[in-house]
Design a protein around this motif. Sequence first.
Motif, PDB file in Angstrom:
ATOM      1  N   ARG A  56      76.922 -31.593 -78.273  1.00 27.56           N
ATOM      2  CA  ARG A  56      77.702 -30.347 -78.336  1.00 27.56           C
ATOM      3  C   ARG A  56      79.029 -30.481 -77.591  1.00 27.56           C
ATOM      4  N   LEU A  57      79.759 -31.531 -77.915  1.00 27.98           N
ATOM      5  CA  LEU A  57      81.045 -31.802 -77.284  1.00 27.98           C
ATOM      6  C   LEU A  57      82.229 -31.487 -78.193  1.00 27.98           C
ATOM      7  N   LEU A  58      81.983 -30.844 -79.319  1.00 31.10           N
ATOM      8  CA  LEU A  58      83.053 -30.508 -80.250  1.00 31.10           C
ATOM      9  C   LEU A  58      83.751 -29.216 -79.830  1.00 31.10           C
ATOM     10  N   PRO A  59      84.995 -29.008 -80.280  1.00 30.55           N
ATOM     11  CA  PRO A  59      85.721 -27.771 -79.926  1.00 30.55           C
ATOM     12  C   PRO A  59      85.098 -26.548 -80.576  1.00 30.55           C
ATOM     13  N   ALA A  60      85.556 -25.376 -80.135  1.00 33.95           N
ATOM     14  CA  ALA A  60      84.992 -24.116 -80.615  1.00 33.95           C
ATOM     15  C   ALA A  60      85.228 -23.905 -82.108  1.00 33.95           C
ATOM     16  N   ALA A  61      86.228 -24.583 -82.668  1.00 30.96           N
ATOM     17  CA  ALA A  61      86.526 -24.424 -84.091  1.00 30.96           C
ATOM     18  C   ALA A  61      85.496 -25.102 -84.982  1.00 30.96           C
ATOM     19  N   ALA A  62      84.587 -25.857 -84.397  1.00 36.21           N
ATOM     20  CA  ALA A  62      83.574 -26.571 -85.175  1.00 36.21           C
ATOM     21  C   ALA A  62      82.283 -25.766 -85.239  1.00 36.21           C
ATOM     22  N   LYS A  63      81.763 -25.601 -86.424  1.00 33.57           N
ATOM     23  CA  LYS A  63      80.466 -24.966 -86.626  1.00 33.57           C
ATOM     24  C   LYS A  63      79.441 -26.048 -86.941  1.00 33.57           C
ATOM     25  N   VAL A  64      78.388 -26.111 -86.140  1.00 31.77           N
ATOM     26  CA  VAL A  64      77.369 -27.157 -86.288  1.00 31.77           C
ATOM     27  C   VAL A  64      76.046 -26.508 -86.675  1.00 31.77           C
ATOM     28  N   THR A  65      75.426 -27.024 -87.730  1.00 30.75           N
ATOM     29  CA  THR A  65      74.118 -26.541 -88.169  1.00 30.75           C
ATOM     30  C   THR A  65      73.165 -27.721 -88.317  1.00 30.75           C
ATOM     31  N   GLY A  66      71.889 -27.418 -88.413  1.00 32.37           N
ATOM     32  CA  GLY A  66      70.872 -28.454 -88.495  1.00 32.37           C
ATOM     33  C   GLY A  66      70.089 -28.538 -87.203  1.00 32.37           C
ATOM     34  N   GLN A  67      69.516 -29.686 -86.930  1.00 29.46           N
ATOM     35  CA  GLN A  67      68.745 -29.899 -85.717  1.00 29.46           C
ATOM     36  C   GLN A  67      69.104 -31.244 -85.089  1.00 29.46           C
ATOM     37  N   VAL A  68      69.179 -31.255 -83.755  1.00 32.48           N
ATOM     38  CA  VAL A  68      69.329 -32.484 -82.986  1.00 32.48           C
ATOM     39  C   VAL A  68      68.180 -32.508 -81.980  1.00 32.48           C
ATOM     40  N   LEU A  69      67.111 -33.179 -82.319  1.00 34.83           N
ATOM     41  CA  LEU A  69      65.903 -33.196 -81.510  1.00 34.83           C
ATOM     42  C   LEU A  69      65.943 -34.390 -80.557  1.00 34.83           C
ATOM     43  N   TYR A  70      66.153 -34.093 -79.277  1.00 36.65           N
ATOM     44  CA  TYR A  70      66.132 -35.121 -78.240  1.00 36.65           C
ATOM     45  C   TYR A  70      64.804 -35.020 -77.507  1.00 36.65           C
ATOM     46  N   GLN A  71      63.965 -36.022 -77.676  1.00 37.68           N
ATOM     47  CA  GLN A  71      62.608 -36.019 -77.123  1.00 37.68           C
ATOM     48  C   GLN A  71      61.876 -34.724 -77.486  1.00 37.68           C
ATOM     49  N   GLY A  72      62.080 -34.304 -78.744  1.00 36.74           N
ATOM     50  CA  GLY A  72      61.400 -33.135 -79.279  1.00 36.74           C
ATOM     51  C   GLY A  72      62.085 -31.803 -79.037  1.00 36.74           C
ATOM     52  N   GLU A  73      63.139 -31.775 -78.225  1.00 36.94           N
ATOM     53  CA  GLU A  73      63.847 -30.531 -77.891  1.00 36.94           C
ATOM     54  C   GLU A  73      65.140 -30.432 -78.691  1.00 36.94           C
ATOM     55  N   ASP A  74      65.369 -29.297 -79.324  1.00 35.79           N
ATOM     56  CA  ASP A  74      66.573 -29.099 -80.133  1.00 35.79           C
ATOM     57  C   ASP A  74      67.759 -28.780 -79.227  1.00 35.79           C
ATOM     58  N   LEU A  75      68.685 -29.720 -79.130  1.00 39.35           N
ATOM     59  CA  LEU A  75      69.834 -29.537 -78.242  1.00 39.35           C
ATOM     60  C   LEU A  75      70.818 -28.505 -78.778  1.00 39.35           C
ATOM     61  N   LEU A  76      70.796 -28.247 -80.082  1.00 39.36           N
ATOM     62  CA  LEU A  76      71.744 -27.282 -80.636  1.00 39.36           C
ATOM     63  C   LEU A  76      71.407 -25.857 -80.245  1.00 39.36           C
ATOM     64  N   THR A  77      70.178 -25.594 -79.831  1.00 38.14           N
ATOM     65  CA  THR A  77      69.782 -24.249 -79.410  1.00 38.14           C
ATOM     66  C   THR A  77      69.487 -24.178 -77.912  1.00 38.14           C
TER      67      THR A  77
END
Length: 349
Positions: A56-77
Motif C-alpha cells: 500500500r505504497l501507491l499515491p491516493a490517486a490509485a484505487k487498488v482492489t483484490g486481495q494481498v494475503l501476507y501469511q493469510g492476512e489481507d494487507l489491503l484491509t
Amino acid sequence: MNPMLEVKDLAVTYRGGGRTVPAVRGVDLTLDAGQTLGLAGESGSGKSTLAMSLLRLLPAAAKVTGQVLYQGEDLLTAKWSRMRAVRWAEASVVFQGAMTALNPVHTIGDQLVEPILLHGRRAGEDGGRITDKQARTRAAELLESVGVPARRMRSYPHEFSGGQRQRIMIAMALACRPNLIIADEPTTALDVMVQAQILDLLSDLVHEEGIGVIMISHDLSVLGQMCDRLAVMYAGELVESGPSRQLLDDPRHPYTRALSRAFPTIGDPASRRAPAGLPGDPPDPAALGTGCPFAARCPDVHEICATTPARLVQAGPDRLSACLRVLPGFPDVATAPPVPEPSAEGARS
C-alpha cells in the motif's frame, strides 16, 4: 503449507486528468518462503505499480482492489497501525531511485540504526529491545556485507556515488531481517562486480534465512540467474509464468520470446551486431480493445487475436501462458474443447 504471499485478482486504477487508467488488471501471484519471484516486462507494463501496491505504497490517486494475503492476512484491509508494523519489521522495499531515497541531512549510520532500534526486537538478546550499541554493530555489519566500509557510517548521502547509495538502500532493506523483500531494479546502478556480490548476498539470504524475494528487473539474465520463477507482464497483465530457466529457454508467449531475444548472445557476433527487437510501442492502458493487447506487435498474430481475449491457461507442467496459440484447436478457439483452470500447483507464480 500456506504460501507466504498470495495475490488474488489484484487490480490498480489511477484516476486523474478526467480519466481512469488501469495500470494492473487481474493479477494472481503466489510466493513461498525461501523462494525468489522475478517480474519482467517493458517500462510501463505495471511491474512497479504491482510491487508497490502490495504494501500500500501507491499515491491516493490509485484505487487498488483484490486481495494481498501476507501469511493469510489481507494487507489491503489491514489497519494503518498494522501496516506500519509490517513495513520494515516484516517486509521491506529496495526502491529504484536510490539517489533521492536517502535523507540528505542525516548520516547513513543514523538512517540504518533508526529502523533497527524501532523494529529490532527480534534481533535483541532473549527477545528484549535491542540496544543502541547492538544496533550500530548490526548497521556496520550490513554496510560491510554490501561492500561499503563500516567507517563510512558517519558520512552523508551526498558523499557517496549512485552505486554506493544503491548498496546502502539494500542494506537498509535487510536491517530488520524481514520475511519479504520487494526489490525494484536493485542492481541497475551497480557495476558488474558489485552486482554479482549483491545477487550472491540476496541468494544466500533466501536459502539460509528462508525469506521471500520479489525482484523486478529489465535484465532477464539477472532474473534467470537469481529467481526460481518468472512472471512476465504486458499492459498490466500477466502473460506468462513458470520456472525461470524453462521460461527463458522455451517461452510459450511471443512477448516473452521477444524479450529473451532482445539481449545479444555472448560468442555470437550476429546477435551482437543485430540483436532482435520488438517493433512499435506498448499500448495505451486506457484504450485497450477486447482482444489480445499484444496483437498489434505480435509476429505470430492471427486475425482472431484482435477480437478474442487471451487469458492465462495451462501451457505445460507448472507453466501458464496468455496466448491463444496454446489453446487446443487453435485457431478455431470458439469450438475448441474447454481448457481446465490452472491447478493449484501450476498457478503458483
